[in-house]
Design a protein around this motif. Structure first.
Motif, PDB file in Angstrom:
ATOM      1  N   ASN B  68     -13.433  18.486  -8.710  1.00  0.00           N
ATOM      2  CA  ASN B  68     -13.028  17.083  -8.517  1.00  0.00           C
ATOM      3  C   ASN B  68     -14.198  16.163  -8.819  1.00  0.00           C
ATOM      4  O   ASN B  68     -15.348  16.536  -8.615  1.00  0.00           O
ATOM      5  N   SER B  69     -13.885  14.960  -9.286  1.00  0.00           N
ATOM      6  CA  SER B  69     -15.008  14.082  -9.576  1.00  0.00           C
ATOM      7  C   SER B  69     -14.944  12.818  -8.746  1.00  0.00           C
ATOM      8  O   SER B  69     -13.925  12.473  -8.149  1.00  0.00           O
ATOM      9  N   LEU B  70     -16.063  12.148  -8.690  1.00  0.00           N
ATOM     10  CA  LEU B  70     -16.253  11.017  -7.797  1.00  0.00           C
ATOM     11  C   LEU B  70     -17.134  10.040  -8.555  1.00  0.00           C
ATOM     12  O   LEU B  70     -18.073  10.443  -9.232  1.00  0.00           O
ATOM     13  N   THR B  71     -16.807   8.748  -8.461  1.00  0.00           N
ATOM     14  CA  THR B  71     -17.657   7.773  -9.149  1.00  0.00           C
ATOM     15  C   THR B  71     -18.607   7.143  -8.140  1.00  0.00           C
ATOM     16  O   THR B  71     -18.197   6.679  -7.083  1.00  0.00           O
ATOM     17  N   ILE B  77     -19.643  11.911 -10.854  1.00  0.00           N
ATOM     18  CA  ILE B  77     -20.289  13.151 -10.408  1.00  0.00           C
ATOM     19  C   ILE B  77     -19.230  14.183 -10.061  1.00  0.00           C
ATOM     20  O   ILE B  77     -18.165  13.848  -9.538  1.00  0.00           O
ATOM     21  N   SER B  78     -19.500  15.450 -10.414  1.00  0.00           N
ATOM     22  CA  SER B  78     -18.595  16.536 -10.009  1.00  0.00           C
ATOM     23  C   SER B  78     -19.417  17.784  -9.702  1.00  0.00           C
ATOM     24  O   SER B  78     -20.552  17.912 -10.167  1.00  0.00           O
ATOM     25  N   LEU B  79     -18.852  18.672  -8.896  1.00  0.00           N
ATOM     26  CA  LEU B  79     -19.556  19.895  -8.484  1.00  0.00           C
ATOM     27  C   LEU B  79     -18.832  21.118  -9.036  1.00  0.00           C
ATOM     28  O   LEU B  79     -17.603  21.155  -9.064  1.00  0.00           O
ATOM     29  N   HIS B  80     -19.618  22.130  -9.444  1.00  0.00           N
ATOM     30  CA  HIS B  80     -19.041  23.326 -10.069  1.00  0.00           C
ATOM     31  C   HIS B  80     -19.730  24.565  -9.527  1.00  0.00           C
ATOM     32  O   HIS B  80     -20.928  24.549  -9.289  1.00  0.00           O
ATOM     33  N   PRO B  81     -18.957  25.650  -9.331  1.00  0.00           N
ATOM     34  CA  PRO B  81     -19.519  26.845  -8.698  1.00  0.00           C
ATOM     35  C   PRO B  81     -20.780  27.338  -9.415  1.00  0.00           C
ATOM     36  O   PRO B  81     -20.822  27.388 -10.643  1.00  0.00           O
ATOM     37  N   ALA B  82     -21.800  27.701  -8.611  1.00  0.00           N
ATOM     38  CA  ALA B  82     -23.053  28.201  -9.172  1.00  0.00           C
ATOM     39  C   ALA B  82     -23.217  29.698  -8.932  1.00  0.00           C
ATOM     40  O   ALA B  82     -24.161  30.312  -9.421  1.00  0.00           O
ATOM     41  N   GLY B  83     -22.318  30.286  -8.126  1.00  0.00           N
ATOM     42  CA  GLY B  83     -22.370  31.737  -7.921  1.00  0.00           C
ATOM     43  C   GLY B  83     -23.555  32.222  -7.114  1.00  0.00           C
ATOM     44  O   GLY B  83     -23.774  33.429  -7.002  1.00  0.00           O
ATOM     45  N   HIS B  84     -24.332  31.328  -6.515  1.00  0.00           N
ATOM     46  CA  HIS B  84     -25.571  31.693  -5.816  1.00  0.00           C
ATOM     47  C   HIS B  84     -25.271  32.169  -4.388  1.00  0.00           C
ATOM     48  O   HIS B  84     -25.561  33.311  -4.031  1.00  0.00           O
ATOM     49  N   ILE B  85     -24.677  31.282  -3.583  1.00  0.00           N
ATOM     50  CA  ILE B  85     -24.218  31.645  -2.241  1.00  0.00           C
ATOM     51  C   ILE B  85     -22.947  30.848  -1.974  1.00  0.00           C
ATOM     52  O   ILE B  85     -22.532  30.050  -2.810  1.00  0.00           O
ATOM     53  N   LEU B  86     -22.353  31.067  -0.795  1.00  0.00           N
ATOM     54  CA  LEU B  86     -21.127  30.337  -0.467  1.00  0.00           C
ATOM     55  C   LEU B  86     -21.391  28.830  -0.539  1.00  0.00           C
ATOM     56  O   LEU B  86     -22.327  28.331   0.080  1.00  0.00           O
ATOM     57  N   GLY B  87     -20.565  28.119  -1.290  1.00  0.00           N
ATOM     58  CA  GLY B  87     -20.672  26.663  -1.385  1.00  0.00           C
ATOM     59  C   GLY B  87     -21.759  26.173  -2.321  1.00  0.00           C
ATOM     60  O   GLY B  87     -22.019  24.978  -2.394  1.00  0.00           O
ATOM     61  N   SER B  88     -22.398  27.048  -3.033  1.00  0.00           N
ATOM     62  CA  SER B  88     -23.453  26.593  -3.945  1.00  0.00           C
ATOM     63  C   SER B  88     -22.814  25.934  -5.164  1.00  0.00           C
ATOM     64  O   SER B  88     -21.786  26.381  -5.656  1.00  0.00           O
TER      65      SER B  88
END
Ligand SMILES: [Zn+2]
Ligand SMILES: [Zn+2]
Lengths: 525, 334
Positions: B68-71, B77-88
């Motif tokens: 989802n994106s936000l102005t 701005i938007s967030l995308h999974p990084a696979g590092h830890i939960l919620g990263s």
């Protein structure tokens, strides 16, 4: 090869001797005889001529992994070991894993490398790497470059062989003595239970001393004790039986071949004689321990070495006499028999009282002795570490405050950190290096010092970083001697970091003169 | 870059600032990325409960679902999974048609405890470089877990406990989810157990674990104990009797790191990308400008520049939870 790599990492990873013995004896039980023989050979420090130097092997690995030289250098910096860097750079191909044995790798892959040119070697190596996992490659690279090393003693290997075969340790040690050549046949001979080789060289277990943890007055009457210097040599047992002389260290190492002069001396004793004593290098006075180590490392020494660094046994106890075990006799009785023999004896001290004994103890350092030994007169020879029979009353170590001036990365397990340090003392307004030390700090302190070094390196000479002279450490050491090879004019023994003096600045460090004042006047006992 | 960290002028926010600011966008809840004191936090939805647990329940958090994106101000701005830890999350910022992505910490390897890394096309990519040397190539996690299980089983047969060190947030849960829980019971250090609870509440299935201080038994032989690396050598371990210890980290690839810690075993398991992973992630973004931060910056820079990719170093204060496993850990109170 897989099994051998597993063995290597099991031993390398463990901090417990028992685990190492268990891993090795398991390997020896399960591996084919030829592999067992090679394992014994390599773990006892045996080396094959290295067909490829580390540098070249690393270059070949980098090239075949398509890693440019500068990046290889970065990797090496992070790893600290060429063979390991090479093994990590190569991509794995798990589908081609091989079941070839260690013996096959040595005979069909390592030995042929010697007669190849570089191009052929490269082709051959890439082929062998493709058959191995990263861990196996590491061990393989170490073997090829002749840098294979495992932290086990000969004694530990003998123990593991004994555990795997059901033989007694000293029988194994005896069979391994001399130039033992690895082969399936050799292993089977080593493991053979039927061969009842009467081993005239079998030593007795050593009696061990406890550190004195109370005031000596607590030991009661001074006359009940035999008092001698505690020499800084190697505890040894000399055996004369069936016309043969055997020299054993307390660690179970057979030293006979390194000390022909001692063998000659004891050859004159009657058969059935076993004495306990201290092996030392001696020329008018005790020579530094390093000289003795040099002698031990050299089997069948030449005349030059025998002349420059003669060795002797200071005999102090008699365990067998005329073929009889006399260990149950009182110490006085044993010593009476011993002193009738044509040997060198550790001088017996005769202090007036315990205060006088304490003074003699302080003087021990001048003789390069470590302190005093106190042995109860009316006691039989102890088995192992029996309390109250033998006490060692050691001197406290020396200590000085010195400034950290140079640092170098550690090797092996400490490759990524600066852990090897050089310390300096003041000579007027100059700092003169006087000792190197790398032990004594906690992991946390090592990290802090490492961070300081990274931010305060003034200059680099190859791997050595000159560091801003700021940190002060209390350096403890056991002995001190004059030395022409050292800029400072002195050499110290067993230097180590006793404490990080965060409360002191470089200006507060000690002077070289204050340390020279500790130099002993050489006195003959 | 500003004194407090990586700053976006168009949206007037910082990403993973190391000083308190008005608005902080957080890639993930590890201590070197998520610091206390900022007025407003923005993070991925799955990150929010962890962030609260670590920084305080009272902090102001705006949670954003992945994708989802936000102005904010002039940027999207938007967030995308990084696979590092939960919620990263990777943070994507769109400003006047120029997209950049700040990766935070990431890995490409599969991990059942969080959403897999998602490659995001962009013009500029800020990548981490914790393990940016070609000596770092991870074995498959299946291989590593097979080794861990074999070690645990052997210890169980030898009647001793298995103490496994892994960072309390992320690594510990990945370990617990990945081992064969049928071998024996799993006990945890308080810091680990606290995070386990949040993972479970977030719907991540983990086998049952017991906080070690509340264990009903005094016999830990055959059990697996998951603890933060800082517990190595501490008195806390005494209660477990005879045990073998091991550490799971990317650094275990190098023998020197393994030996320096005086642990029995080292398992190569990292929540960061290895060398091939970094290169492939960078390539997949299609970015023509790369910033490198967090770790072995210089080698990766030079490598990229030699390959014709414009790359610049970015000095940050991210240390990497893996980089310094001895950092002080939370006390043992669940
Ligand atoms: Zn992280
Ligand atoms: Zn990080």
């Amino acid at each position: 090869m897989r099994r051998f790599a597993e063995l290597y990492f099991a031993i390398d990873g463990s901090t417990k001797t028992n685990d190492k013995v268990a891993a090795l004896s398991k390997y020896l039980r399960e591996a084919p005889p030829a592999d067992a023989a090679w394992a014994v050979f390599f773990l006892r420090g045996g080396k094959l001529p290295a067909p490829v130097p580390s540098r070249l092997l690393a270059e070949m690995a980098a090239e075949s992994a398509d890693v440019p030289p500068w990046l290889f250098a970065e990797c090496y910096e992070a790893v600290g070991d060429l063979a390991e860097t090479a093994s990590l750079l190569l991509a794995a191909s798990p589908d081609r894993r091989t079941e070839e044995t260690l013996d096959q790798f040595i005979t069909a892959r390592l030995i042929p490398l010697r007669s190849m040119d570089k191009t052929e070697q490269r082709k051959f190596l890439i082929e062998s790497w493709s058959l191995l996992s990263a861990k196996e490659r590491f061990v393989w690279n170490k073997l090829i470059t002749g840098s294979f090393r495992v932290g086990v003693s000969e004694g530990l290997v003998a123990k593991a062989v004994a555990a795997a075969t059901g033989l007694a340790v000293n029988v194994v040690a005896h069979r391994l003595a001399g130039a033992w050549r690895p082969s399936a046949v050799a292993w089977e001979a080593l493991a053979n239970k039927d061969a009842t080789d009467a081993h005239p060289g079998q030593p007795y277990p050593f009696s061990l001393a406890h550190p004195l943890d109370s005031e000596p007055q607590a030991l009661g009457n001074l006359d009940d004790w035999v008092i001698e210097y505690k020499w800084d040599g190697i505890r040894a047992q000399v055996i004369k039986r069936q016309g043969e002389v055997f020299l054993w260290s307390r660690g179970g190492e057979r030293l006979t071949d390194s000390f022909p002069e001692i063998v000659a001396q004891f050859a004159a004793l009657p058969d059935g004689t076993v004495i306990d004593g201290e092996l030392i290098a001696w020329k008018d006075a005790v020579l530094p321990f390093a000289d003795l180590q040099h002698r031990i490392a050299r089997k069948n020494p030449g005349k030059k070495l025998l002349d420059s660094t003669p060795a002797r046994i200071f005999a102090f106890d008699l365990l067998e006499w005329q073929g009889q075990d006399v260990r149950s006799h009182n110490l006085d009785r044993r010593r009476e028999l011993l002193h009738a023999l044509p040997l060198h004896f550790s001088p017996v001290l005769q202090p007036k009282d315990w205060e006088h004994a304490a003074e003699l103890r302080l003087g021990a350092r001048d003789l390069l002795a470590e302190g005093l030994m106190l042995k109860r007169r009316n006691s039989p020879y102890g088995v192992g570490r029996e309390r109250g029979v033998w006490w060692k009353w050691k001197l406290q170590p020396y200590s000085v405050d010195a400034v950290l001036v140079n640092a170098q990365r550690g090797s092996g397990r400490r490759a990524s950190l600066f852990t090897d340090y050089t310390f300096a003392l003041w000579d007027n307004d100059k700092l003169v290096p006087f000792a190197k030390a790398y032990s004594g700090l906690t992991d946390g302190e090592i990290r802090d010092v490492d961070a300081f070094i990274r931010h305060n390196t003034l200059e680099k000479f190859g791997p050595v970083c000159a560091v801003k002279p700021e940190l002060v450490f209390e350096i403890a050491f056991e002995g001190i001697q004059r030395s022409n090879r050292h800029k400072s004019g002195i050499a110290v023994r067993f230097p180590r970091m006793a404490r990080w003096r965060t409360d002191k600045s470089a200006a507060d460090a000690d002077t070289i003169d204050s340390v020279k004042a500790l130099l002993p006047e050489t006195i003959k006992p | 870059m500003r004194e407090a960290g990586l700053y976006c002028p168009g949206g007037d926010f910082y990403i993973d600032p190391w000083k308190p600011v008005d608005r902080a966008v957080i890639t993930h809840a590890h201590a070197d990325h998520a610091r206390a004191g900022s007025l407003n936090y923005l993070c991925a939805t799955a990150c929010a409960p962890i962030l609260r647990a670590r920084l305080g329940q009272e902090i102001a958090i705006q949670a954003l679902d992945y994708g989802n994106s936000l102005t904010i101000g002039t940027v999207k701005i938007s967030l995308h999974p990084a696979g590092h830890i939960l919620g990263s999350a990777q943070v994507k910022v769109d400003s006047n048609g120029y997209a950049w992505v700040v990766s935070g910490d990431y890995k490409l390897d599969p991990d059942p405890t969080n959403q897999p890394f998602e490659p995001v096309r962009c013009n500029g990519f800020v990548t981490e470089a914790t393990f940016a040397l070609p000596i770092f190539r991870w074995p498959s996690s299946a291989e590593t877990f097979a080794e861990i299980n074999a070690w645990w089983q052997q210890n169980r047969d030898d009647k001793r406990a298995s103490v496994l060190y892994g960072y309390s947030l992320g690594k510990a849960q990945r370990l617990i989810a990945g081992v064969d829980a049928s071998i024996g019971p799993i006990y945890t250090h308080g810091a680990v157990e606290r995070m386990n609870e949040i993972y479970r509440q977030s719907g991540v299935p983990l086998p049952p674990t017991v906080y070690a201080m509340e264990a009903a038994t005094k016999d830990f032989s055959g059990a697996l104990i998951v603890a933060p690396p800082g517990m190595n050598g501490s008195a806390w371990l005494r209660r477990f009797g005879n045990f073998s210890n091991a550490m799971a980290s990317g650094w275990m690839q190098v023998r020197g790191h393994r030996r320096r810690r005086a642990i029995d075993r080292g398992f190569v398991l990292s929540d960061h990308a290895d060398w091939p992973g970094l290169l492939s992630a960078i390539e997949q973004t299609g970015a023509d400008q790369v910033w490198v931060t967090h770790g072995s910056i210089a080698p990766l820079l030079r490598w990229l520049n030699e390959k014709g990719i414009a790359a610049t170093g970015l000095q940050t204060q991210f240390s990497g939870e893996d980089a310094n496993p001895a950092e002080p850990e939370e006390s043992d109170a669940a």
